[in-house]
Design an enzyme around this catalytic site. Structure first.
Site, PDB file in Angstrom:
ATOM      1  N   ASP A 351      41.715  33.863  44.729  1.00 35.17           N
ATOM      2  CA  ASP A 351      40.872  34.678  43.868  1.00 35.17           C
ATOM      3  C   ASP A 351      39.796  35.379  44.695  1.00 35.17           C
ATOM      4  O   ASP A 351      39.155  34.766  45.554  1.00 35.17           O
ATOM      5  CB  ASP A 351      40.221  33.767  42.819  1.00 35.17           C
ATOM      6  CG  ASP A 351      39.349  34.522  41.848  1.00 35.17           C
ATOM      7  OD1 ASP A 351      39.882  35.368  41.120  1.00 35.17           O
ATOM      8  OD2 ASP A 351      38.131  34.254  41.816  1.00 35.17           O
ATOM      9  N   GLU A 388      44.110  38.196  46.333  1.00 36.85           N
ATOM     10  CA  GLU A 388      43.546  39.209  45.448  1.00 36.85           C
ATOM     11  C   GLU A 388      42.581  39.981  46.335  1.00 36.85           C
ATOM     12  O   GLU A 388      41.466  39.527  46.597  1.00 36.85           O
ATOM     13  CB  GLU A 388      42.817  38.567  44.267  1.00 36.85           C
ATOM     14  CG  GLU A 388      42.285  39.598  43.284  1.00 36.85           C
ATOM     15  CD  GLU A 388      41.472  38.983  42.152  1.00 36.85           C
ATOM     16  OE1 GLU A 388      41.559  39.480  41.020  1.00 36.85           O
ATOM     17  OE2 GLU A 388      40.746  38.000  42.406  1.00 36.85           O
TER      18      GLU A 388
END
Length: 705
Positions: A351, A388
């Site tokens: 993330d 990401e």
């Protein structure tokens, strides 16, 4: 061989002690006792705090003698502990100076960053005792799980089809049909493995399963009064411990075994497990947040600090982990190695991964040591690493994330390109790059098409049904005056905002959903499908359901019977992709014939064969793949032709001729009135081999065989 001396040398009250080993960190069972080891470079003293399970008051507090400190590590063996019925934490003393970044407070009991099991939130949604002096409680892990002959699957990246899911949302709805105690748990996913197998995916990407506090920032829903939670869990309390509230057996402290059983069973059915990991911030938040662990252990080491003592906030969540500090880098490595080795995890999605490449002052590093370490780590050598490739501080690195030959990326540019083309915007040049695995982003650096994790929807944003049903987000239920969530959705409501009884609009929406799925499954790279998109799941226009433990987030299994045509189409498209290696090439197309077939590996067409229109504003494009070039010419496949008409009028497409004896067969036609797809191998022959009509806003997929 060195003899390990297990005899106590010290005593404190009734406890027998001796100097411990500094490695490994955490609580480790050793002959006769438990070795406790914790690092702090700035603490002046440390005490081990022991509790009986669930007890409010400590059983004992044992100071580490000065001689039990090796370098900056406090390490001690405590003998004869009933460790299965204990919880533990630490008190640390040291400087408390805001501007210098030190937050030591001996009144706080601190969670071990290396705790393998964490108590305190054993059952999801049970309101905790806010008077408890130690909310998140470390427990001592004893591992006797029998893996048998299980091992990570090591599916080639280009052959993956990823299904992103939230553990609780997947089976929480009563329509899931599983027993009530399993709903919303790891056991619930295990019960639904037959569904995943039938769907055809071979990897599940689980949103955060580490221990987090669902009551962080909890508050009443302004519309209904029900509790809004920290539902998604992107706010880690403990990086090594699975969330007890996600386990049907969590109230018995068996969450470790339940998750391992899930992984083992998924592997048995050929499905990999990818964990969504959050190493960019923790649940301790900003200067007003709680002291749980890192802040009280060594705040200045673990977090990025401004010269004034405040937290840098590149995560958008209050603090930013100082990932390229050598100490912090090691905890990240230790964590991932642990999950890979002890849980047989196949890969990790990071993330806000761009944060991992920032220096302690927030500047992007040319060669981030953490990313390099992860790429070349021997234990993680076969794990998928997915970034990401952006963060909340504005660093956007899609196509330029430091890869070291190993990292894949969530391709946000693919998402944006497909969405624009789907609604009639964008350019055919842009969509051509997306369909080829984004060579414009990756080929120049020698990165494979599988670098691109292709997705149109993900947990963060609209579902696919909402993408074609809403022009604007509708997040009022979040209690933030609709200010949260992205405003840039590239969505189109097909003529009406939200649910409607208009037959024509609903038909167009279903067609657009099928168009999106078709494009996703014929694109080079790695397709990722969002949980529920295969049955038309809606969030009523909410594109940020991070706080909703209700039907906005849950998968309603009744949708299988409400939208059977969408589900069948998705199954067929996944099966089609898995049947055709030409759709799963490990290398980028060369746009030439290098096997002597008479056809280039990929050719582009328009309404006229061999004559693509690349002009701006054109909404029509087609391509053909030569099956003799599949997997770089190492295997042979059929020819594949895909025509995409995103114009509002029907178009006649002239078909490229096939080698003699081959004929075009129709696999899918999203504009067809009746069945829009067929099982691979059952495709009927096209009546007219010279061309076909492609309806407005439709996709046609042909097979040459």
């Amino acid at each position: 061989m060195e003899r390990i001396d297990i005899h106590p040398t010290h005593a404190y009250e009734s406890f027998k002690l001796r100097l411990g080993r500094p490695q490994p960190f955490g609580a480790t069972i050793v002959p006769g006792g438990v070795n406790f080891s914790i690092f702090s470079s700035h603490a002046t003293s440390c005490s081990l705090v022991l509790f009986k399970k669930h007890a409010k008051a400590p059983l004992a507090e044992i100071p580490f003698p000065d001689e039990f400190r090796i370098g900056n590590v406090y390490c001690m063996v405590v003998f004869d502990l009933d460790y299965e019925n204990l919880e533990y934490g630490y008190r640390m003393d040291g400087p408390n100076n805001f501007q210098q970044g030190h937050w030591f407070d001996p009144s706080k009991i601190l969670l071990d960053p290396y705790a393998k099991i964490i108590g305190g939130r054993d059952v999801w949604g049970v309101i905790p005792d806010w008077e408890d002096i130690y909310h998140h409680r470390g427990r001592i892990a004893f591992d006797d799980f029998d893996w048998g002959n299980d091992r990570p699957l090591e599916i080639p990246p280009e052959d993956q089809i990823i299904y992103e899911m939230h553990v609780r949302s997947f089976t929480r709805h009563e329509s899931s049909g599983i027993k009530e105690t399993h709903r919303g748990t790891f056991a619930g996913i295990r019960d639904k493995i037959p569904y995943l197998k039938e769907l055809g995916v071979n990897a599940v990407e689980l949103m955060p399963v580490y221990e987090f506090d669902e009551f962080e920032n909890s508050r009443p829903n302004p519309q209904t009064g029900e509790t809004l939670y920290n539902y998604w869990g992107y706010s880690t309390v403990g990086f090594f411990a699975p969330k007890a509230g996600y386990a049907a057996t969590g109230k018995f402290g068996m969450q470790v075994d339940e998750l391992k059983n899930l992984v083992k069973e998924l592997h048995k059915h050929g499905i990999e497990v990818i964990l969504d990991v959050v190493f960019n911030h923790t649940a301790e938040g900003n200067e007003r947040g709680p002291t749980i662990s890192f802040r009280g252990i060594d705040n200045k080491t673990y977090y990025m600090m401004t010269p004034e003592g405040y937290y840098f906030n590149f995560s958008g969540c209050g603090n930013t982990i100082n990932c390229n500090n050598p100490i912090v880098r090691n905890i990240v490595l230790d964590c991932l190695r642990y999950w890979a080795a002890e849980y047989h995890i196949d890969g990790f999605r990071f993330d806000l991964a761009s944060i991992l490449g920032r220096d302690p002052w927030g500047y992007p590093l040319a060669n981030p040591p953490l990313l390099e370490s992860l790429a070349f780590d021997p234990i993680l050598a076969k794990c998928k690493l997915i970034a990401e490739a952006w963060d909340a501080g504005g660093l956007y690195q899609v196509g330029s994330f430091p890869a070291y030959g190993r990292w894949a990326e969530w391709n946000g540019k693919y998402r944006d390109g497909i969405r624009k083309f789907l609604k009639g915007d964008g350019t055919v040049g842009q969509i051509a790059q997306c369909l080829q695995g984004s060579p414009d982003l990756y080929a120049w650096a020698g990165r494979a098409p599988a670098t691109s994790i292709n997705f149109i929807t993900a947990h963060d944003g609209f579902t696919l049904m909402d993408l074609v049903s809403y022009n604007h987000k509708h997040n009022e239920a979040n209690g933030e005056n609709n200010n949260d969530g992205s405003n840039d959705n590239d969505s189109w409501n097909c003529g009406w905002e939200g649910e409607t009884d208009d037959v024509a609009i609903n038909a167009l929406r279903r067609r657009q959903i099928k168009n999106a799925i078709a494009m996703l499954m014929v694109s080079q790279g790695v397709p990722m499908l969002l949980m529920g998109d295969e049955v038309g799941r809606t969030q009523n226009g909410n594109n940020n359901t991070y706080c909703h433990d209700n039907e906005l987030s849950w998968l309603d299994w009744h949708l299988q019977t409400k939208n059977p045509d969408i589900l069948e189409f998705v199954k067929h498209c996944i099966a089609f992709r898995r049947s055709h290696p030409v759709l799963r090439n490990p290398n980028h197309f060369r746009n030439q014939d290098y096997v002597g077939s008479g056809y280039a590996d990929i050719t582009w067409h328009g309404t006229k064969a061999w004559n693509a229109d690349w002009s701006e504003g054109n909404r029509v494009i087609a391509f053909m793949l030569c099956g003799k070039h599949a997997k770089g010419g190492t295997v042979e496949d059929n020819y594949i032709y895909v025509a995409m008409n995103m114009h509002w009028q029907t178009q006649w497409f002239e078909l490229p001729s096939l080698p003699q004896s081959l004929q075009w067969h129709i696999f899918a036609n999203t504009g067809a009135i009746f069945s829009s797809s067929h099982l691979p191998g059952t495709e009927p022959m096209l009546d007219d081999q010279s061309g076909l009509l492609v309806g407005d806003r439709s996709v046609v997929i042909l097979v040459g065989k």
